[in-house]
Design a protein around this motif. Structure first.
Motif, PDB file in Angstrom:
ATOM      1  N   PHE A   6       3.135  16.228 -26.280  1.00 19.96           N
ATOM      2  CA  PHE A   6       3.174  14.969 -25.552  1.00 19.96           C
ATOM      3  C   PHE A   6       4.585  14.643 -25.097  1.00 19.96           C
ATOM      4  CE2 PHE A   6       4.474  13.424 -29.705  1.00 19.96           C
ATOM      5  CZ  PHE A   6       5.440  12.483 -29.384  1.00 19.96           C
ATOM      6  N   ALA A   7       4.660  13.744 -24.132  1.00 20.85           N
ATOM      7  CA  ALA A   7       5.916  13.141 -23.702  1.00 20.85           C
ATOM      8  C   ALA A   7       5.583  11.736 -23.221  1.00 20.85           C
ATOM      9  CB  ALA A   7       6.552  13.942 -22.584  1.00 20.85           C
ATOM     10  N   ILE A   8       6.429  10.789 -23.593  1.00 26.91           N
ATOM     11  CA  ILE A   8       6.247   9.396 -23.168  1.00 26.91           C
ATOM     12  C   ILE A   8       7.582   8.886 -22.647  1.00 26.91           C
ATOM     13  CG2 ILE A   8       5.793   7.030 -23.936  1.00 26.91           C
ATOM     14  CD1 ILE A   8       3.832   8.077 -25.922  1.00 26.91           C
ATOM     15  N   LEU A   9       7.536   8.153 -21.564  1.00 25.90           N
ATOM     16  CA  LEU A   9       8.715   7.508 -21.002  1.00 25.90           C
ATOM     17  C   LEU A   9       8.355   6.066 -20.683  1.00 25.90           C
ATOM     18  CD1 LEU A   9      11.543   7.443 -19.741  1.00 25.90           C
ATOM     19  CD2 LEU A   9      10.536   8.385 -17.668  1.00 25.90           C
ATOM     20  N   VAL A  10       9.078   5.141 -21.287  1.00 19.30           N
ATOM     21  CA  VAL A  10       8.895   3.713 -21.013  1.00 19.30           C
ATOM     22  C   VAL A  10      10.226   3.176 -20.506  1.00 19.30           C
ATOM     23  CG1 VAL A  10       8.319   1.453 -21.971  1.00 19.30           C
ATOM     24  CG2 VAL A  10       7.121   3.483 -22.800  1.00 19.30           C
ATOM     25  N   SER A  11      10.209   2.534 -19.368  1.00 15.33           N
ATOM     26  CA  SER A  11      11.431   1.968 -18.800  1.00 15.33           C
ATOM     27  C   SER A  11      12.031   0.934 -19.749  1.00 15.33           C
ATOM     28  CB  SER A  11      11.123   1.304 -17.461  1.00 15.33           C
ATOM     29  OG  SER A  11      12.233   0.539 -17.022  1.00 15.33           O
ATOM     30  N   HIS A  12      13.347   0.895 -19.784  1.00 19.09           N
ATOM     31  CA  HIS A  12      14.017  -0.077 -20.649  1.00 19.09           C
ATOM     32  C   HIS A  12      13.690  -1.517 -20.248  1.00 19.09           C
ATOM     33  CE1 HIS A  12      16.888   0.000 -17.311  1.00 19.09           C
ATOM     34  NE2 HIS A  12      17.358  -1.145 -17.768  1.00 19.09           N
ATOM     35  N   TYR A  13      13.262  -1.725 -19.016  1.00 19.71           N
ATOM     36  CA  TYR A  13      12.914  -3.072 -18.554  1.00 19.71           C
ATOM     37  C   TYR A  13      11.702  -3.642 -19.293  1.00 19.71           C
ATOM     38  CZ  TYR A  13      16.087  -2.263 -14.659  1.00 19.71           C
ATOM     39  OH  TYR A  13      17.187  -1.998 -13.899  1.00 19.71           O
ATOM     40  N   LEU A  21       0.136   3.608 -25.224  1.00 20.52           N
ATOM     41  CA  LEU A  21       0.033   4.899 -24.552  1.00 20.52           C
ATOM     42  C   LEU A  21      -0.141   6.033 -25.558  1.00 20.52           C
ATOM     43  CD1 LEU A  21       2.739   4.406 -21.794  1.00 20.52           C
ATOM     44  CD2 LEU A  21       0.254   4.413 -21.478  1.00 20.52           C
ATOM     45  N   MET A  22       0.610   5.973 -26.665  1.00 19.96           N
ATOM     46  CA  MET A  22       0.486   7.019 -27.681  1.00 19.96           C
ATOM     47  C   MET A  22      -0.920   7.026 -28.275  1.00 19.96           C
ATOM     48  SD  MET A  22       1.742   9.583 -29.190  1.00 19.96           S
ATOM     49  CE  MET A  22       3.526   9.588 -29.233  1.00 19.96           C
ATOM     50  N   ARG A  23      -1.478   5.866 -28.538  1.00 19.49           N
ATOM     51  CA  ARG A  23      -2.848   5.792 -29.064  1.00 19.49           C
ATOM     52  C   ARG A  23      -3.843   6.425 -28.089  1.00 19.49           C
ATOM     53  NH1 ARG A  23      -3.919   2.702 -33.341  1.00 19.49           N
ATOM     54  NH2 ARG A  23      -2.212   1.495 -34.212  1.00 19.49           N
ATOM     55  N   ARG A  24      -3.639   6.207 -26.804  1.00 17.00           N
ATOM     56  CA  ARG A  24      -4.519   6.816 -25.796  1.00 17.00           C
ATOM     57  C   ARG A  24      -4.376   8.337 -25.795  1.00 17.00           C
ATOM     58  NH1 ARG A  24      -6.396   3.960 -21.362  1.00 17.00           N
ATOM     59  NH2 ARG A  24      -7.522   5.898 -21.073  1.00 17.00           N
ATOM     60  N   PRO A  69       0.812  -1.217   0.000  1.00 16.31           N
ATOM     61  CA  PRO A  69       0.000   0.000   0.000  1.00 16.31           C
ATOM     62  C   PRO A  69       0.849   1.272   0.000  1.00 16.31           C
ATOM     63  CG  PRO A  69      -0.923  -1.584   1.504  1.00 16.31           C
ATOM     64  CD  PRO A  69       0.386  -2.165   1.020  1.00 16.31           C
ATOM     65  N   GLY A  70       0.490   2.178  -0.916  1.00 19.44           N
ATOM     66  CA  GLY A  70       1.172   3.452  -1.017  1.00 19.44           C
ATOM     67  C   GLY A  70       2.414   3.432  -1.888  1.00 19.44           C
ATOM     68  N   GLU A  71       2.748   2.266  -2.467  1.00 16.54           N
ATOM     69  CA  GLU A  71       3.943   2.158  -3.299  1.00 16.54           C
ATOM     70  C   GLU A  71       3.579   1.549  -4.647  1.00 16.54           C
ATOM     71  OE1 GLU A  71       7.272   0.195  -1.461  1.00 16.54           O
ATOM     72  OE2 GLU A  71       6.615   0.820   0.522  1.00 16.54           O
ATOM     73  N   ALA A  72       4.394   1.840  -5.640  1.00 22.52           N
ATOM     74  CA  ALA A  72       4.203   1.260  -6.967  1.00 22.52           C
ATOM     75  C   ALA A  72       5.523   1.338  -7.721  1.00 22.52           C
ATOM     76  CB  ALA A  72       3.114   1.994  -7.746  1.00 22.52           C
ATOM     77  N   LEU A  73       5.738   0.396  -8.600  1.00 20.84           N
ATOM     78  CA  LEU A  73       6.905   0.403  -9.476  1.00 20.84           C
ATOM     79  C   LEU A  73       6.429   0.924 -10.826  1.00 20.84           C
ATOM     80  CD1 LEU A  73       9.856  -0.321  -9.968  1.00 20.84           C
ATOM     81  CD2 LEU A  73       9.098  -2.597 -10.612  1.00 20.84           C
ATOM     82  N   VAL A  74       6.796   2.160 -11.157  1.00 18.13           N
ATOM     83  CA  VAL A  74       6.336   2.801 -12.385  1.00 18.13           C
ATOM     84  C   VAL A  74       7.171   2.301 -13.552  1.00 18.13           C
ATOM     85  CG1 VAL A  74       6.066   5.006 -13.592  1.00 18.13           C
ATOM     86  CG2 VAL A  74       5.503   4.833 -11.164  1.00 18.13           C
ATOM     87  N   GLY A  75       6.492   1.806 -14.583  1.00 15.36           N
ATOM     88  CA  GLY A  75       7.171   1.308 -15.767  1.00 15.36           C
ATOM     89  C   GLY A  75       7.064   2.247 -16.943  1.00 15.36           C
ATOM     90  N   ALA A  76       6.025   3.081 -16.963  1.00  9.49           N
ATOM     91  CA  ALA A  76       5.842   3.993 -18.094  1.00  9.49           C
ATOM     92  C   ALA A  76       4.932   5.143 -17.678  1.00  9.49           C
ATOM     93  CB  ALA A  76       5.237   3.263 -19.286  1.00  9.49           C
ATOM     94  N   VAL A  77       5.174   6.286 -18.315  1.00  3.91           N
ATOM     95  CA  VAL A  77       4.368   7.485 -18.093  1.00  3.91           C
ATOM     96  C   VAL A  77       4.148   8.146 -19.442  1.00  3.91           C
ATOM     97  CG1 VAL A  77       4.252   9.752 -16.986  1.00  3.91           C
ATOM     98  CG2 VAL A  77       5.358   7.853 -15.804  1.00  3.91           C
ATOM     99  N   ALA A  78       2.925   8.588 -19.693  1.00  4.09           N
ATOM    100  CA  ALA A  78       2.613   9.346 -20.908  1.00  4.09           C
ATOM    101  C   ALA A  78       1.803  10.564 -20.487  1.00  4.09           C
ATOM    102  CB  ALA A  78       1.820   8.493 -21.890  1.00  4.09           C
ATOM    103  N   ARG A  79       2.141  11.695 -21.071  1.00  6.35           N
ATOM    104  CA  ARG A  79       1.455  12.940 -20.730  1.00  6.35           C
ATOM    105  C   ARG A  79       1.208  13.749 -21.984  1.00  6.35           C
ATOM    106  NH1 ARG A  79       1.610  14.593 -15.539  1.00  6.35           N
ATOM    107  NH2 ARG A  79       1.511  16.764 -16.136  1.00  6.35           N
ATOM    108  N   ALA A  80       0.175  14.544 -21.956  1.00 12.38           N
ATOM    109  CA  ALA A  80      -0.085  15.525 -23.010  1.00 12.38           C
ATOM    110  C   ALA A  80      -0.648  16.768 -22.336  1.00 12.38           C
ATOM    111  CB  ALA A  80      -1.072  14.990 -24.043  1.00 12.38           C
ATOM    112  N   ALA A  81      -0.259  17.924 -22.864  1.00  9.40           N
ATOM    113  CA  ALA A  81      -0.728  19.194 -22.310  1.00  9.40           C
ATOM    114  C   ALA A  81      -1.121  20.108 -23.461  1.00  9.40           C
ATOM    115  CB  ALA A  81       0.356  19.856 -21.465  1.00  9.40           C
ATOM    116  N   ILE A  82      -2.304  20.688 -23.356  1.00 10.38           N
ATOM    117  CA  ILE A  82      -2.797  21.611 -24.381  1.00 10.38           C
ATOM    118  C   ILE A  82      -1.988  22.899 -24.310  1.00 10.38           C
ATOM    119  CG2 ILE A  82      -4.789  22.936 -25.190  1.00 10.38           C
ATOM    120  CD1 ILE A  82      -6.574  20.706 -24.042  1.00 10.38           C
TER     121      ILE A  82
END
Length: 151
Positions: A67-74, A84-87, A45-58
């Motif tokens: 947009f910006a996308i970051l996917v861990s090499h793992y 993520l890009m499609r979303r 609880p309260g923790e997570a292992l982030v593998g990818a992040v995608a953002r877009a800002a008007i």
């Protein structure tokens, strides 16, 4: 855990530490102008292992989003970046925006190939080492389809 090169590709510069202001902005997107997706493996609880992040800002002009996308090499190469890009594209189209764009380091070949495969075109930038990729969302040039494709 992200490698320094992964962070540099996301922020387009070396970032040693997130300031409280940066962390707040990343953690709490403005729902009226920003959209964020996070792919994470839940931990205790309260923790997570982030593998990818995608953002877009008007943008300020209200007609495009960056947009910006970051996917861990793992977990790179599994199709998560494409998903993520499609979303992000669906979100931008839902907002009736004209363009979705992002700056990519010229040696980030996987991201450039993904963008090209989804119908993005390149535009010149005044920053050495960066490539701006742009998707026309008005339907004139866009051939992005909602059917899944192999990554």
């Amino acid at each position: 855990m992200l490698e320094p090169d992964e962070i540099r590709q996301r922020f387009l510069a070396a970032v040693n530490e997130l300031t409280p202001e940066m962390a707040e902005k990343l953690a709490r997107p403005d729902a009226k102008r920003e959209f964020a997706l996070v792919a994470a493996e839940p931990l205790p609880p309260g923790e997570a292992l982030v593998g990818a992040v995608a953002r877009a800002a008007i943008s300020e002009n209200g007609r495009e989003a960056e947009f910006a996308i970051l996917v861990s090499h793992y977990i790179a190469g599994m199709g998560l970046g494409r998903h993520l890009m499609r979303r992000l594209v669906r979100w931008a189209k839902g907002r009736k925006l004209e363009r979705l764009c992002g700056d990519v380091l010229e040696h980030n070949l996987p991201m450039l190939a993904l963008a090209q495969s989804l119908g993005f075109h390149r535009e010149p930038t005044d920053q050495p080492g960066l490539v701006r990729v742009v998707l026309d969302l008005t339907g004139r040039d866009s051939h992005l389809h909602d059917q899944p494709q192999a990554a």
